[in-house]
Design a protein around this motif. Structure first.
Motif, PDB file in Angstrom:
ATOM      1  N   THR A   1       0.814  -1.219   0.000  1.00  0.00           N
ATOM      2  CA  THR A   1       0.000   0.000   0.000  1.00  0.00           C
ATOM      3  C   THR A   1       0.843   1.264   0.000  1.00  0.00           C
ATOM      4  O   THR A   1       0.410   2.290  -0.535  1.00  0.00           O
ATOM      5  N   GLN A   2       2.034   1.220   0.563  1.00  0.00           N
ATOM      6  CA  GLN A   2       2.894   2.403   0.565  1.00  0.00           C
ATOM      7  C   GLN A   2       3.220   2.836  -0.860  1.00  0.00           C
ATOM      8  O   GLN A   2       3.206   4.028  -1.174  1.00  0.00           O
ATOM      9  N   MET A   3       3.507   1.871  -1.723  1.00  0.00           N
ATOM     10  CA  MET A   3       3.823   2.197  -3.117  1.00  0.00           C
ATOM     11  C   MET A   3       2.596   2.775  -3.823  1.00  0.00           C
ATOM     12  O   MET A   3       2.711   3.698  -4.628  1.00  0.00           O
ATOM     13  N   LEU A   4       1.430   2.228  -3.525  1.00  0.00           N
ATOM     14  CA  LEU A   4       0.207   2.695  -4.171  1.00  0.00           C
ATOM     15  C   LEU A   4      -0.214   4.070  -3.647  1.00  0.00           C
ATOM     16  O   LEU A   4      -0.633   4.929  -4.423  1.00  0.00           O
ATOM     17  N   THR A   5      -0.099   4.278  -2.355  1.00  0.00           N
ATOM     18  CA  THR A   5      -0.466   5.584  -1.806  1.00  0.00           C
ATOM     19  C   THR A   5       0.537   6.660  -2.219  1.00  0.00           C
ATOM     20  O   THR A   5       0.159   7.820  -2.364  1.00  0.00           O
ATOM     21  N   ALA A   6       1.788   6.281  -2.439  1.00  0.00           N
ATOM     22  CA  ALA A   6       2.784   7.245  -2.919  1.00  0.00           C
ATOM     23  C   ALA A   6       2.405   7.770  -4.308  1.00  0.00           C
ATOM     24  O   ALA A   6       2.770   8.888  -4.672  1.00  0.00           O
ATOM     25  N   GLN A   7       1.659   6.971  -5.055  1.00  0.00           N
ATOM     26  CA  GLN A   7       1.185   7.387  -6.379  1.00  0.00           C
ATOM     27  C   GLN A   7      -0.210   8.015  -6.287  1.00  0.00           C
ATOM     28  O   GLN A   7      -0.878   8.199  -7.289  1.00  0.00           O
ATOM     29  N   GLN A   8      -0.639   8.290  -5.095  1.00  0.00           N
ATOM     30  CA  GLN A   8      -1.884   8.988  -4.787  1.00  0.00           C
ATOM     31  C   GLN A   8      -3.151   8.214  -5.147  1.00  0.00           C
ATOM     32  O   GLN A   8      -4.189   8.787  -5.442  1.00  0.00           O
ATOM     33  N   HIS A   9      -3.075   6.884  -5.115  1.00  0.00           N
ATOM     34  CA  HIS A   9      -4.283   6.069  -5.286  1.00  0.00           C
ATOM     35  C   HIS A   9      -4.978   5.979  -3.934  1.00  0.00           C
ATOM     36  O   HIS A   9      -4.340   5.994  -2.880  1.00  0.00           O
ATOM     37  N   ARG A  10      -6.297   5.897  -3.965  1.00  0.00           N
ATOM     38  CA  ARG A  10      -7.071   5.774  -2.743  1.00  0.00           C
ATOM     39  C   ARG A  10      -7.154   4.285  -2.365  1.00  0.00           C
ATOM     40  O   ARG A  10      -7.547   3.458  -3.186  1.00  0.00           O
ATOM     41  N   ILE A  11      -6.805   3.985  -1.144  1.00  0.00           N
ATOM     42  CA  ILE A  11      -6.777   2.603  -0.676  1.00  0.00           C
ATOM     43  C   ILE A  11      -7.905   2.387   0.323  1.00  0.00           C
ATOM     44  O   ILE A  11      -8.099   3.188   1.235  1.00  0.00           O
ATOM     45  N   ARG A  12      -8.631   1.318   0.153  1.00  0.00           N
ATOM     46  CA  ARG A  12      -9.682   0.914   1.079  1.00  0.00           C
ATOM     47  C   ARG A  12      -9.360  -0.516   1.515  1.00  0.00           C
ATOM     48  O   ARG A  12      -9.265  -1.413   0.672  1.00  0.00           O
ATOM     49  N   PHE A  13      -9.189  -0.727   2.801  1.00  0.00           N
ATOM     50  CA  PHE A  13      -8.924  -2.067   3.315  1.00  0.00           C
ATOM     51  C   PHE A  13     -10.239  -2.752   3.631  1.00  0.00           C
ATOM     52  O   PHE A  13     -11.191  -2.109   4.069  1.00  0.00           O
ATOM     53  N   SER A  14     -10.262  -4.058   3.392  1.00  0.00           N
ATOM     54  CA  SER A  14     -11.482  -4.803   3.657  1.00  0.00           C
ATOM     55  C   SER A  14     -11.137  -6.195   4.168  1.00  0.00           C
ATOM     56  O   SER A  14     -10.320  -6.897   3.565  1.00  0.00           O
ATOM     57  N   ASP A  15     -11.791  -6.574   5.258  1.00  0.00           N
ATOM     58  CA  ASP A  15     -11.631  -7.930   5.777  1.00  0.00           C
ATOM     59  C   ASP A  15     -12.450  -8.930   4.967  1.00  0.00           C
ATOM     60  O   ASP A  15     -12.208 -10.126   5.029  1.00  0.00           O
ATOM     61  N   SER A  16     -13.416  -8.432   4.199  1.00  0.00           N
ATOM     62  CA  SER A  16     -14.269  -9.326   3.424  1.00  0.00           C
ATOM     63  C   SER A  16     -13.661  -9.706   2.072  1.00  0.00           C
ATOM     64  O   SER A  16     -14.150 -10.603   1.402  1.00  0.00           O
ATOM     65  N   VAL A  17     -12.582  -9.030   1.691  1.00  0.00           N
ATOM     66  CA  VAL A  17     -11.899  -9.355   0.441  1.00  0.00           C
ATOM     67  C   VAL A  17     -10.974 -10.541   0.699  1.00  0.00           C
ATOM     68  O   VAL A  17     -10.328 -10.614   1.742  1.00  0.00           O
ATOM     69  N   GLN A  18     -10.927 -11.448  -0.248  1.00  0.00           N
ATOM     70  CA  GLN A  18     -10.093 -12.636  -0.118  1.00  0.00           C
ATOM     71  C   GLN A  18      -8.640 -12.252   0.181  1.00  0.00           C
ATOM     72  O   GLN A  18      -8.114 -11.297  -0.380  1.00  0.00           O
ATOM     73  N   SER A  19      -7.998 -12.985   1.053  1.00  0.00           N
ATOM     74  CA  SER A  19      -6.611 -12.715   1.423  1.00  0.00           C
ATOM     75  C   SER A  19      -5.714 -12.728   0.186  1.00  0.00           C
ATOM     76  O   SER A  19      -5.767 -13.647  -0.625  1.00  0.00           O
ATOM     77  N   GLY A  20      -4.921 -11.665   0.030  1.00  0.00           N
ATOM     78  CA  GLY A  20      -4.017 -11.561  -1.114  1.00  0.00           C
ATOM     79  C   GLY A  20      -4.626 -10.879  -2.329  1.00  0.00           C
ATOM     80  O   GLY A  20      -4.017 -10.839  -3.388  1.00  0.00           O
ATOM     81  N   ALA A  21      -5.836 -10.333  -2.182  1.00  0.00           N
ATOM     82  CA  ALA A  21      -6.550  -9.766  -3.333  1.00  0.00           C
ATOM     83  C   ALA A  21      -6.462  -8.244  -3.394  1.00  0.00           C
ATOM     84  O   ALA A  21      -6.450  -7.564  -2.376  1.00  0.00           O
ATOM     85  N   PHE A  22      -6.395  -7.754  -4.630  1.00  0.00           N
ATOM     86  CA  PHE A  22      -6.482  -6.330  -4.949  1.00  0.00           C
ATOM     87  C   PHE A  22      -7.657  -6.193  -5.915  1.00  0.00           C
ATOM     88  O   PHE A  22      -7.692  -6.880  -6.936  1.00  0.00           O
ATOM     89  N   ILE A  23      -8.590  -5.309  -5.638  1.00  0.00           N
ATOM     90  CA  ILE A  23      -9.749  -5.134  -6.511  1.00  0.00           C
ATOM     91  C   ILE A  23      -9.792  -3.689  -6.989  1.00  0.00           C
ATOM     92  O   ILE A  23      -9.707  -2.762  -6.180  1.00  0.00           O
TER      93      ILE A  23
END
Length: 173
Positions: free
Chosen positions: A25-47
């Motif tokens: 997430t550090q790399m993604l937030t450094a590029q100013q993408h909005r990150i939303r964490f979810s416990d309901s998303v499968q482990s290891g997944a990016f959507i």
């Protein structure tokens, strides 16, 4: 005289990430993408909701021996059932024998499915691969690509010495 090339605005999107993937997430937030964490998303997944793509990160080093008993095939099967446009990010920094065996097994098992496999060597390749695919499949980029492909096809047909309906096109097959 200097010419200044105007750079296009940086592409930004929202990404829903499994809570287990906070390292990238550090790399993604450094590029100013909005990150939303979810416990309901499968482990290891990016959507990527705006592009309709999902990525599942798998590191063969994290899988127990024997690989067949790791539960990975079931995890991928569930991922493919949930996500229509899905990619498996296979983290294989050394491309050793084990990584190639796992890649081959996954390719054979999911050959006829909608799963595409993207081998990646490091975190930079993981982020770059996901963002490139997500951007290319999101609006308005996908529309621009489709328009350019249509124009290229029309141009090729226009300059072709063979007419589109000519059976001679397939005579070499």
């Amino acid at each position: 005289m200097e010419t200044h090339k105007e750079t296009p605005p940086q592409w930004k999107t929202t990404i829903i990430i499994s809570t287990s993937l906070q390292v990238l997430t550090q790399m993604l937030t450094a590029q100013q993408h909005r990150i939303r964490f979810s416990d309901s998303v499968q482990s290891g997944a990016f959507i990527f909701p705006l592009s309709g793509t999902a990525f599942l990160l798998v590191d063969p080093q994290d899988l127990p021996e024997p690989f067949e008993e790791s539960g990975l095939i079931e995890k991928i099967k569930k991922f493919v059932q949930v996500h229509r446009n899905c990619f498996l990010l296979l983290h294989a920094p050394f491309n050793g024998k084990r990584e190639l065996e796992i890649l081959t097994l996954i390719q054979k098992r999911f050959f006829a499915s909608n799963l595409r496999i993207l081998p990646v060597r490091n975190n930079t390749e993981i982020v770059k691969g996901m963002l490139t695919i997500a951007k290319a499949t999101s609006k308005p980029h996908v529309d621009n690509i489709r328009d350019r492909m249509s124009l290229a096809r029309a141009h090729i047909i226009e300059i072709s010495p063979v007419s589109p309906g000519d059976p001679a096109i397939f005579s070499f097959i």
